[in-house]
Design a protein around this motif. Structure first.
Motif, PDB file in Angstrom:
ATOM      1  N   TYR A 112      -5.167  -3.630   2.247  1.00  0.00           N
ATOM      2  CA  TYR A 112      -6.349  -4.220   1.613  1.00  0.00           C
ATOM      3  C   TYR A 112      -7.638  -3.482   2.002  1.00  0.00           C
ATOM      4  CZ  TYR A 112      -3.514  -8.034  -0.146  1.00  0.00           C
ATOM      5  OH  TYR A 112      -2.585  -8.758  -0.827  1.00  0.00           O
ATOM      6  N   SER A 113      -7.586  -2.174   1.983  1.00  0.00           N
ATOM      7  CA  SER A 113      -8.782  -1.412   2.306  1.00  0.00           C
ATOM      8  C   SER A 113      -9.179  -0.526   1.131  1.00  0.00           C
ATOM      9  CB  SER A 113      -8.548  -0.570   3.564  1.00  0.00           C
ATOM     10  OG  SER A 113      -8.397  -1.441   4.668  1.00  0.00           O
ATOM     11  N   VAL A 114     -10.426  -0.086   1.158  1.00  0.00           N
ATOM     12  CA  VAL A 114     -10.972   0.649   0.012  1.00  0.00           C
ATOM     13  C   VAL A 114     -11.388   2.055   0.444  1.00  0.00           C
ATOM     14  CG1 VAL A 114     -12.805   0.665  -1.724  1.00  0.00           C
ATOM     15  CG2 VAL A 114     -11.786  -1.507  -1.030  1.00  0.00           C
ATOM     16  N   HIS A 132      -1.474  -2.008  -0.891  1.00  0.00           N
ATOM     17  CA  HIS A 132      -2.632  -2.738  -1.410  1.00  0.00           C
ATOM     18  C   HIS A 132      -3.947  -2.054  -1.045  1.00  0.00           C
ATOM     19  CE1 HIS A 132      -0.170  -6.406  -2.229  1.00  0.00           C
ATOM     20  NE2 HIS A 132      -1.034  -6.502  -3.193  1.00  0.00           N
ATOM     21  N   ASN A 133      -3.997  -0.751  -1.230  1.00  0.00           N
ATOM     22  CA  ASN A 133      -5.252  -0.048  -0.926  1.00  0.00           C
ATOM     23  C   ASN A 133      -5.846   0.574  -2.184  1.00  0.00           C
ATOM     24  OD1 ASN A 133      -5.574  -0.164   2.108  1.00  0.00           O
ATOM     25  ND2 ASN A 133      -3.466   0.501   1.897  1.00  0.00           N
ATOM     26  N   ASN A 134      -7.137   0.727  -2.161  1.00  0.00           N
ATOM     27  CA  ASN A 134      -7.866   1.211  -3.319  1.00  0.00           C
ATOM     28  C   ASN A 134      -8.297   2.666  -3.080  1.00  0.00           C
ATOM     29  OD1 ASN A 134      -9.720   1.716  -5.313  1.00  0.00           O
ATOM     30  ND2 ASN A 134     -10.646  -0.308  -5.245  1.00  0.00           N
TER      31      ASN A 134
END
Lengths: 204, 191
Positions: A112-114, A132-134
């Motif tokens: 969950y990191s960008v 789940h990374n951007n």
């Protein structure tokens, strides 16, 4: 999550750093030096860094201690050069529009990191869980993303040049609008990734 | 404010637990409830006051029944009934307080007729309306056009650093979505 208190500098949309009313970039020199020293010490010691805003920073030559846990932090628009992160975790952190040069991330747990809009040059993220990374709009040149689990990560509109993506789990990984040149997907499962809008629709 | 992200493997959906500094908490879109999610609530000492529903699709509401058996809380949504439980309806622009958290509801139909986006401080919880790099699927061109119009008028006007917490996929922020959201770029003829 880092405090949602905006920098007092007119026109600046960044978040304030720690106890300062200004973001890292607009903080007075002495405050900046203090924050910088604290972060470097914590990174090197491998202790937890939580809810910290350090936008526009320059971090060079750091080898982060194993067991480091970064959560709820923002390092947007920062420069990381010759940094090594291993056996650590990064959760809900912002590294958007950063520049990573000659950096190594190995055996990491990144969720969950960008990293959107960042540049990776001669850098490596490998043998890690990177779910789940951007990574939208990244530029990756002569870098390596092999051996990772990229489940549900998003690389759309990225430019991947001479980049390794081997032996990686690409299930539900989004490469829509990506420009690739010299990218190797050997031993990976690109058939489970999305390359066009239609692929995404079919998987829903 | 603390925001915990939980991935529901049952519906591949994100569940968010948000709490203020005093431990008053809320859940956004309770998908499947598992031990890990309950641990977030219990170990965080969170007093669950409310559940906010972005839209009444199963992948965002399935855990409501399980949660109701354990906790006592209010449900907020656009519709008056969710999974058979009565809900307090919110309209566009309406603000409520959950503990010290001010929650603003933004009505953005398109994906479904009851789609809400919740804004809490500098974070927006978008459900299916806006995900990283994409917008929600729609059943018709009219619905898509309505969705795009509302996203532009209500979300893309927010400050660049506003964090986007979608119902599925990775998190993002408004600046990143403006620059790299393929659906928005396609619509504006820039992709």
């Amino acid at each position: 999550m880092f405090p949602f208190i905006r920098c007092q500098e007119p026109g600046c949309q960044s978040f304030a750093s720690g106890s300062s009313s200004f973001c890292y970039h607009h903080s007075p020199q002495d405050v900046r030096e203090r924050i910088d020293k604290e972060i470097r010490e914590k990174l090197a010691a491998g202790t937890s860094i939580t809810d910290t805003a350090m936008v526009n920073a320059e971090i060079r030559g750091i080898t982060a201690g194993k067991g480091l846990r970064l959560s709820g932090c923002t390092f947007s628009f920062s420069i990381f050069e010759d940094c090594v992160f291993s056996s650590s975790s990064i959760v809900s952190c912002f590294f958007d529009y950063c520049f990573f040069h000659n950096c190594i991330f190995s055996d990491m747990d990144i969720r969950y990191s960008v990293f959107a809009g960042s540049s990776f040059v001669f850098s490596r993220i490998s043998d890690s869980t990177v779910i789940h990374n951007n990574f939208m709009g990244i530029d990756s040149i002569d870098s390596d993303f092999s051996g990772n689990d990229f489940y549900f990560s998003n690389f759309s509109l990225s430019r991947l040049i001479d980049t390794g993506m081997e032996d990686a789990n690409l299930k539900r990984t989004n490469f829509r609008g990506c420009t690739t040149r010299g990218v190797s997907f050997r031993y990976s499962n690109p058939e489970e990734a999305f390359f066009r809008k239609d692929d995404e629709g079919a998987a829903r | 404010m603390k925001i915990y992200t939980h991935f529901s493997t049952e519906h591949l959906a994100n569940v968010y637990v948000v709490s203020d500094d005093k431990g008053n908490g809320l859940i956004i879109d309770p998908s499947y409830i598992d031990k890990e999610l309950l641990e977030i609530i219990e170990s965080g000492g969170i007093d669950l006051k409310a559940v906010l529903i972005t839209h009444a699709h199963e992948s965002h509401t399935a855990g409501l029944g399980t949660l109701k058996k354990i906790y006592s809380f209010d449900i907020y949504a656009s519709a008056s009934s969710i999974e058979g439980f009565p809900a307090r309806t919110l309209s566009d622009g309406e603000k409520i307080w959950i503990g010290e958290l001010e929650v603003e509801a933004l009505f953005i139909p398109g994906h479904s007729i009851d789609s809400l986006v919740y804004r809490i401080g500098s974070a927006i919880f978008t459900g299916d309306t806006l995900s990283s790099g994409t917008i929600a699927s729609t059943k018709s061109y009219v619905a898509k056009s309505l969705l795009l119009k509302n996203i532009r008028e209500k979300l893309m006007i927010l400050p660049d650093s506003t964090i986007v917490y979608p119902g599925h996929g990775p998190i993002s922020n408004i600046r990143v979505e403006r620059m790299f959201n393929v659906d928005l770029l396609e619509d504006s003829g820039r992709f």
